[in-house]
Design an enzyme around this catalytic site. Sequence first.
Site, PDB file in Angstrom:
ATOM      1  N   ASP A  13     -18.861 -15.733  40.246  1.00 25.75           N
ATOM      2  CA  ASP A  13     -18.789 -14.654  41.231  1.00 25.75           C
ATOM      3  C   ASP A  13     -17.824 -13.540  40.828  1.00 25.75           C
ATOM      4  O   ASP A  13     -17.210 -12.894  41.679  1.00 25.75           O
ATOM      5  CB  ASP A  13     -18.402 -15.207  42.616  1.00 25.75           C
ATOM      6  CG  ASP A  13     -19.366 -16.277  43.083  1.00 25.75           C
ATOM      7  OD1 ASP A  13     -20.564 -16.155  42.779  1.00 25.75           O
ATOM      8  OD2 ASP A  13     -18.918 -17.232  43.745  1.00 25.75           O
ATOM      9  N   LYS A  16     -20.783 -10.448  37.752  1.00 28.72           N
ATOM     10  CA  LYS A  16     -21.651 -10.371  36.564  1.00 28.72           C
ATOM     11  C   LYS A  16     -22.927  -9.579  36.854  1.00 28.72           C
ATOM     12  O   LYS A  16     -23.371  -8.786  36.038  1.00 28.72           O
ATOM     13  CB  LYS A  16     -22.046 -11.791  36.106  1.00 28.72           C
ATOM     14  CG  LYS A  16     -20.853 -12.634  35.672  1.00 28.72           C
ATOM     15  CD  LYS A  16     -21.270 -14.045  35.309  1.00 28.72           C
ATOM     16  CE  LYS A  16     -21.732 -14.861  36.499  1.00 28.72           C
ATOM     17  NZ  LYS A  16     -20.703 -15.167  37.498  1.00 28.72           N
ATOM     18  N   GLY A  17     -23.530  -9.813  38.041  1.00 30.07           N
ATOM     19  CA  GLY A  17     -24.790  -9.158  38.388  1.00 30.07           C
ATOM     20  C   GLY A  17     -24.660  -7.651  38.328  1.00 30.07           C
ATOM     21  O   GLY A  17     -25.474  -6.964  37.713  1.00 30.07           O
ATOM     22  N   GLY A  40     -25.695 -16.757  42.194  1.00 38.86           N
ATOM     23  CA  GLY A  40     -26.008 -15.768  43.220  1.00 38.86           C
ATOM     24  C   GLY A  40     -25.394 -14.455  42.794  1.00 38.86           C
ATOM     25  O   GLY A  40     -24.180 -14.345  42.676  1.00 38.86           O
ATOM     26  N   HIS A  41     -26.240 -13.488  42.504  1.00 40.25           N
ATOM     27  CA  HIS A  41     -25.747 -12.211  41.991  1.00 40.25           C
ATOM     28  C   HIS A  41     -26.162 -11.099  42.942  1.00 40.25           C
ATOM     29  O   HIS A  41     -27.347 -10.929  43.218  1.00 40.25           O
ATOM     30  CB  HIS A  41     -26.323 -11.953  40.587  1.00 40.25           C
ATOM     31  CG  HIS A  41     -26.010 -13.054  39.613  1.00 40.25           C
ATOM     32  ND1 HIS A  41     -26.734 -13.279  38.484  1.00 40.25           N
ATOM     33  CD2 HIS A  41     -25.043 -13.995  39.615  1.00 40.25           C
ATOM     34  CE1 HIS A  41     -26.229 -14.316  37.827  1.00 40.25           C
ATOM     35  NE2 HIS A  41     -25.203 -14.770  38.499  1.00 40.25           N
ATOM     36  N   GLN A 228     -22.477 -18.439  36.415  1.00 40.11           N
ATOM     37  CA  GLN A 228     -21.225 -19.179  36.642  1.00 40.11           C
ATOM     38  C   GLN A 228     -20.070 -18.598  35.811  1.00 40.11           C
ATOM     39  O   GLN A 228     -20.106 -17.412  35.501  1.00 40.11           O
ATOM     40  CB  GLN A 228     -21.415 -20.684  36.357  1.00 40.11           C
ATOM     41  CG  GLN A 228     -22.283 -21.410  37.375  1.00 40.11           C
ATOM     42  CD  GLN A 228     -23.769 -21.321  37.104  1.00 40.11           C
ATOM     43  OE1 GLN A 228     -24.222 -21.542  35.996  1.00 40.11           O
ATOM     44  NE2 GLN A 228     -24.548 -20.997  38.110  1.00 40.11           N
ATOM     45  N   THR A 303     -23.036 -16.125  47.862  1.00 38.98           N
ATOM     46  CA  THR A 303     -24.373 -15.550  48.004  1.00 38.98           C
ATOM     47  C   THR A 303     -25.403 -16.651  48.257  1.00 38.98           C
ATOM     48  O   THR A 303     -26.360 -16.466  48.993  1.00 38.98           O
ATOM     49  CB  THR A 303     -24.777 -14.824  46.692  1.00 38.98           C
ATOM     50  OG1 THR A 303     -23.654 -14.076  46.246  1.00 38.98           O
ATOM     51  CG2 THR A 303     -25.945 -13.902  46.879  1.00 38.98           C
ATOM     52  N   LYS A 335     -13.465  -5.467  40.936  1.00 40.28           N
ATOM     53  CA  LYS A 335     -12.874  -5.606  42.266  1.00 40.28           C
ATOM     54  C   LYS A 335     -11.383  -5.244  42.328  1.00 40.28           C
ATOM     55  O   LYS A 335     -10.649  -5.782  43.147  1.00 40.28           O
ATOM     56  CB  LYS A 335     -13.145  -7.013  42.812  1.00 40.28           C
ATOM     57  CG  LYS A 335     -14.639  -7.362  42.809  1.00 40.28           C
ATOM     58  CD  LYS A 335     -14.986  -8.612  43.556  1.00 40.28           C
ATOM     59  CE  LYS A 335     -15.333  -8.353  44.994  1.00 40.28           C
ATOM     60  NZ  LYS A 335     -16.110  -9.444  45.624  1.00 40.28           N
ATOM     61  N   SER A 417     -14.512  -1.942  37.244  1.00 40.58           N
ATOM     62  CA  SER A 417     -15.414  -1.736  38.370  1.00 40.58           C
ATOM     63  C   SER A 417     -14.595  -1.519  39.634  1.00 40.58           C
ATOM     64  O   SER A 417     -13.649  -2.261  39.902  1.00 40.58           O
ATOM     65  CB  SER A 417     -16.314  -2.964  38.508  1.00 40.58           C
ATOM     66  OG  SER A 417     -16.982  -2.942  39.740  1.00 40.58           O
ATOM     67  N   THR A 418     -14.971  -0.497  40.410  1.00 37.13           N
ATOM     68  CA  THR A 418     -14.140  -0.140  41.557  1.00 37.13           C
ATOM     69  C   THR A 418     -14.881  -0.164  42.897  1.00 37.13           C
ATOM     70  O   THR A 418     -14.332   0.269  43.907  1.00 37.13           O
ATOM     71  CB  THR A 418     -13.521   1.266  41.338  1.00 37.13           C
ATOM     72  OG1 THR A 418     -14.584   2.188  41.084  1.00 37.13           O
ATOM     73  CG2 THR A 418     -12.549   1.279  40.177  1.00 37.13           C
TER      74      THR A 418
HETATM   75  P1  GDP Z   1     -21.711 -12.772  40.211  1.00 40.25           P
HETATM   76  O1  GDP Z   1     -22.135 -14.113  40.669  1.00 40.25           O
HETATM   77  O2  GDP Z   1     -20.711 -12.830  39.102  1.00 40.25           O
HETATM   78  O3  GDP Z   1     -22.855 -11.856  39.873  1.00 40.25           O
HETATM   79  O4  GDP Z   1     -20.961 -12.113  41.437  1.00 40.25           O
HETATM   80  P2  GDP Z   1     -21.461 -12.092  42.965  1.00 40.25           P
HETATM   81  O5  GDP Z   1     -22.539 -11.091  43.085  1.00 40.25           O
HETATM   82  O6  GDP Z   1     -21.699 -13.471  43.445  1.00 40.25           O
HETATM   83  O7  GDP Z   1     -20.132 -11.629  43.687  1.00 40.25           O
HETATM   84  C1  GDP Z   1     -19.539 -10.401  43.429  1.00 40.25           C
HETATM   85  C2  GDP Z   1     -19.533  -9.561  44.716  1.00 40.25           C
HETATM   86  O8  GDP Z   1     -18.626  -8.495  44.579  1.00 40.25           O
HETATM   87  C3  GDP Z   1     -20.876  -8.932  45.021  1.00 40.25           C
HETATM   88  O9  GDP Z   1     -21.040  -8.888  46.414  1.00 40.25           O
HETATM   89  C4  GDP Z   1     -20.756  -7.531  44.439  1.00 40.25           C
HETATM   90  O10 GDP Z   1     -21.558  -6.578  45.124  1.00 40.25           O
HETATM   91  C5  GDP Z   1     -19.297  -7.240  44.673  1.00 40.25           C
HETATM   92  N1  GDP Z   1     -18.651  -6.392  43.677  1.00 40.25           N
HETATM   93  C6  GDP Z   1     -18.906  -6.307  42.337  1.00 40.25           C
HETATM   94  N2  GDP Z   1     -18.037  -5.468  41.738  1.00 40.25           N
HETATM   95  C7  GDP Z   1     -17.220  -5.005  42.727  1.00 40.25           C
HETATM   96  C8  GDP Z   1     -16.089  -4.122  42.750  1.00 40.25           C
HETATM   97  O11 GDP Z   1     -15.647  -3.604  41.735  1.00 40.25           O
HETATM   98  N3  GDP Z   1     -15.489  -3.916  43.960  1.00 40.25           N
HETATM   99  C9  GDP Z   1     -15.924  -4.503  45.102  1.00 40.25           C
HETATM  100  N4  GDP Z   1     -15.279  -4.255  46.232  1.00 40.25           N
HETATM  101  N5  GDP Z   1     -16.986  -5.335  45.122  1.00 40.25           N
HETATM  102  C10 GDP Z   1     -17.613  -5.592  43.949  1.00 40.25           C
HETATM  103  P1  IMO Z   2     -22.593 -17.311  39.875  1.00 38.28           P
HETATM  104  O1  IMO Z   2     -23.582 -17.133  38.748  1.00 38.28           O
HETATM  105  C1  IMO Z   2     -19.617 -19.764  41.890  1.00 38.28           C
HETATM  106  C2  IMO Z   2     -20.139 -24.107  41.737  1.00 38.28           C
HETATM  107  C3  IMO Z   2     -20.476 -24.809  43.031  1.00 38.28           C
HETATM  108  C4  IMO Z   2     -19.776 -26.138  42.784  1.00 38.28           C
HETATM  109  C5  IMO Z   2     -20.030 -26.366  41.301  1.00 38.28           C
HETATM  110  C6  IMO Z   2     -21.210 -27.281  40.986  1.00 38.28           C
HETATM  111  O2  IMO Z   2     -23.010 -16.662  41.141  1.00 38.28           O
HETATM  112  O3  IMO Z   2     -21.233 -16.948  39.417  1.00 38.28           O
HETATM  113  P2  IMO Z   2     -23.849 -26.919  41.069  1.00 38.28           P
HETATM  114  O4  IMO Z   2     -24.753 -26.604  42.225  1.00 38.28           O
HETATM  115  O5  IMO Z   2     -23.901 -25.920  39.966  1.00 38.28           O
HETATM  116  O6  IMO Z   2     -24.007 -28.322  40.571  1.00 38.28           O
HETATM  117  O7  IMO Z   2     -22.355 -26.866  41.708  1.00 38.28           O
HETATM  118  O8  IMO Z   2     -20.254 -25.095  40.736  1.00 38.28           O
HETATM  119  N1  IMO Z   2     -21.059 -22.992  41.376  1.00 38.28           N
HETATM  120  C7  IMO Z   2     -20.731 -21.702  41.466  1.00 38.28           C
HETATM  121  N2  IMO Z   2     -19.630 -21.107  41.953  1.00 38.28           N
HETATM  122  N3  IMO Z   2     -20.597 -19.018  41.364  1.00 38.28           N
HETATM  123  C8  IMO Z   2     -21.699 -19.594  40.844  1.00 38.28           C
HETATM  124  O9  IMO Z   2     -22.659 -18.900  40.178  1.00 38.28           O
HETATM  125  C9  IMO Z   2     -21.829 -20.998  40.923  1.00 38.28           C
HETATM  126  N4  IMO Z   2     -22.781 -21.889  40.536  1.00 38.28           N
HETATM  127  C10 IMO Z   2     -22.280 -23.103  40.803  1.00 38.28           C
HETATM  128  O10 IMO Z   2     -19.939 -24.127  44.140  1.00 38.28           O
HETATM  129  O11 IMO Z   2     -18.397 -25.996  42.967  1.00 38.28           O
HETATM  130 MG    MG Z   3     -22.315 -15.238  42.372  1.00 37.50          MG
END
Ligand code: GDP
Ligand code: IMO
Ligand code: MG
Length: 435
Positions: A13, A16-17, A40-41, A228, A303, A335, A417-418
Site C-alpha cells: 500500500d 504502487k498503483g 489493492g491498488h 505487496q 482497498t 504521501k 508524490s504529493t
Molecule cells: P498500492 O497497493 O501500493 O497500490 O497502494 P494503495 O492504492 O493500496 O494505497 C495507496 C493510497 O494512497 C491510494 O488510496 C492512493 O490513491 C493514495 N495515494 C497515492 N499517492 C498518494 C500521495 O502522494 N498522497 C496522498 N495523499 N495519497 C496518495
Molecule cells: P498491495 O499490492 C498490504 C497482507 C495481508 C496479510 C498478509 C498475508 O495492495 O500493496 P495474503 O492474503 O496475501 O495471504 O495475506 O499480507 N497483504 C497486504 N497488505 N497490501 C497488500 O497488497 C497486501 N497483500 C497482502 O493483510 O497481513
Molecule cells: Mg494496496
Amino acid sequence: MGNVAVIGSQWGDEGKGKIVDWLSSRADVVVRFQGGHNAGHTLVIDGVEYKLSLLPSGIVRGGKLSIIGNGVVVDPWHLLKEIDGIRAKGIEVNPANLMLAENATLILPVHQAADRALEAAREDAKAGSKIGTTGRGIGPAYEDKVARRAIRVCDLQHPEMLKEKIERLMLHHNALLKGLGADTIDPDKVYDDLMQISGSILQYAGVVWKRLEEARVKGERVLFEGAQGIMLDVDHGTYPYVTSSNTVSASAASGSGVGPRSVNYVLGITKAYTTRVGTGPFPTEQQNDVGEYMGQRGKEFGTVTGRKRRCGWFDAVLVRQAVKVGGIDGIALTKLDVLDGLDELKVCVGYELNGERIQHYPASQLHQAAVKPIYETLAGWKESTRGARSWADLPAAAVKYVRRIEELIEAPVTLLSTSPEREDTILMQDPFLAA
Ligand code: GDP
Ligand code: IMO
Ligand code: MG
C-alpha cells in the site's frame, strides 16, 4: 533505455498503483508478476477513482498491452468481475490489450475455504496468532503450485484431464477441510463451474515469455508491476506474517519468463511514513494521536478488505534493508502531504535488541517483535505540500526530511508524490531513461 520494475519497499500500500499508472505512459507493456487479488491498488485520474486488484495498473491507459504473468495466482471469477467493473468505467479490455500467461496458477473457491479455515484454526490454537490474510486463497493456491497439484490456465483447454486433476486436488483438500471442521466441496461442482467460464478465460491466454521476447527484439519498453512489499516477502519479510510469494524485484524475471538482465532499473515505492494491514511486528507503530493523524489524513483503510491500516513513523532501517535485498536503484516517495502540519517527525535510524544497538532487522520472529526503535527527530512543516508539482514548491523542512531519508536508506528519491492524483508527481529522474 531499458525496462523498469516497480516494487513496494515496506508492507504494501505504498502507492504502487498510482506510480505504475503514471509511469505506464512511458511503457509499451505492463506486466504483473506475483501475488493475486490480495493486492489493492487505487488510481485517481481527473477525479475518477479506479480500484484494481488483479489487472495491471497500466490497463487504464490505452494503447498498451497489459500482461498477467505466470507468477501471479489468478482467481478466474474475480478476473472476469474486475474486467466487467473496469469496462463499466469506460476502459477497453479485450484480448488485444490483456494477456494472461497460459502457465499461471488458478485460485479456486477451495483455496478461499482453506484460507478461512486455516486462519480460524490458528486463532483457535492461540488467540492473536492468525496472520490476518486477505482471505482470498493466495497462500493455499501457492501451496498447491509448489506441491505440483495446481490447476493452471492451460488446463482449461483439456476438459477430460481437468476433471481428473480436480478430483485429485479435491481429495487432498477435502481431507484437510474435514480435519479442520469445515464443509467439504463437491469436485463435480468445481469442474462444472470452471467449464462455464473456461472460454471467457482462455480468450486471454497466451505465451507470455514469447511475447516478452518479441518486446525485447522490437525494443519495446516493459514495466514490471509488483504487488505487496518487501516486508511481506515470504523469504525476506516478517515471516510468518507475510504473503506467500517473493515480492522482491528478482521475481519480475521468474514470474514473467525473462532473464534477470531484462530488468534494468528497480524503482522502490516508499511511503513517507509506514503502514501495515494484518497482524505481525511493526517496530515504529504509533497507537496514539500521531498514528490516528496519519491514518485520517492518508485515508489508511485497506482497498481489499476495508480494514484500518496500522500507522507509524518512517523506518529507515527497514527501507534500507529493502533497498539492498530488492536491488532498488531509486525511490518514489509517496504521501509526503500526509505529514503536513506535524510539529516534528521521527525517523527510525537503528534498533536496540537486548541492550545492544543493531542496524538491520533480524530474521527471528522473537527478535523482530522485541526490537526497540532508536529515533532521530526532524522538524515538521506547517505549509501544505499537497498537489506540489515542483521541488521549489516544497517547504525547506520537507526538503530536509526527504534528503535525510535518502542518506539513511542509501538510495536517491527520484520521484515524489504529493496527492492521489496522477499528475501531482514531481520527477527528479526518469526511471526509463536511467534504465
Ligand atoms: P498500492 O497497493 O501500493 O497500490 O497502494 P494503495 O492504492 O493500496 O494505497 C495507496 C493510497 O494512497 C491510494 O488510496 C492512493 O490513491 C493514495 N495515494 C497515492 N499517492 C498518494 C500521495 O502522494 N498522497 C496522498 N495523499 N495519497 C496518495
Ligand atoms: P498491495 O499490492 C498490504 C497482507 C495481508 C496479510 C498478509 C498475508 O495492495 O500493496 P495474503 O492474503 O496475501 O495471504 O495475506 O499480507 N497483504 C497486504 N497488505 N497490501 C497488500 O497488497 C497486501 N497483500 C497482502 O493483510 O497481513
Ligand atoms: Mg494496496
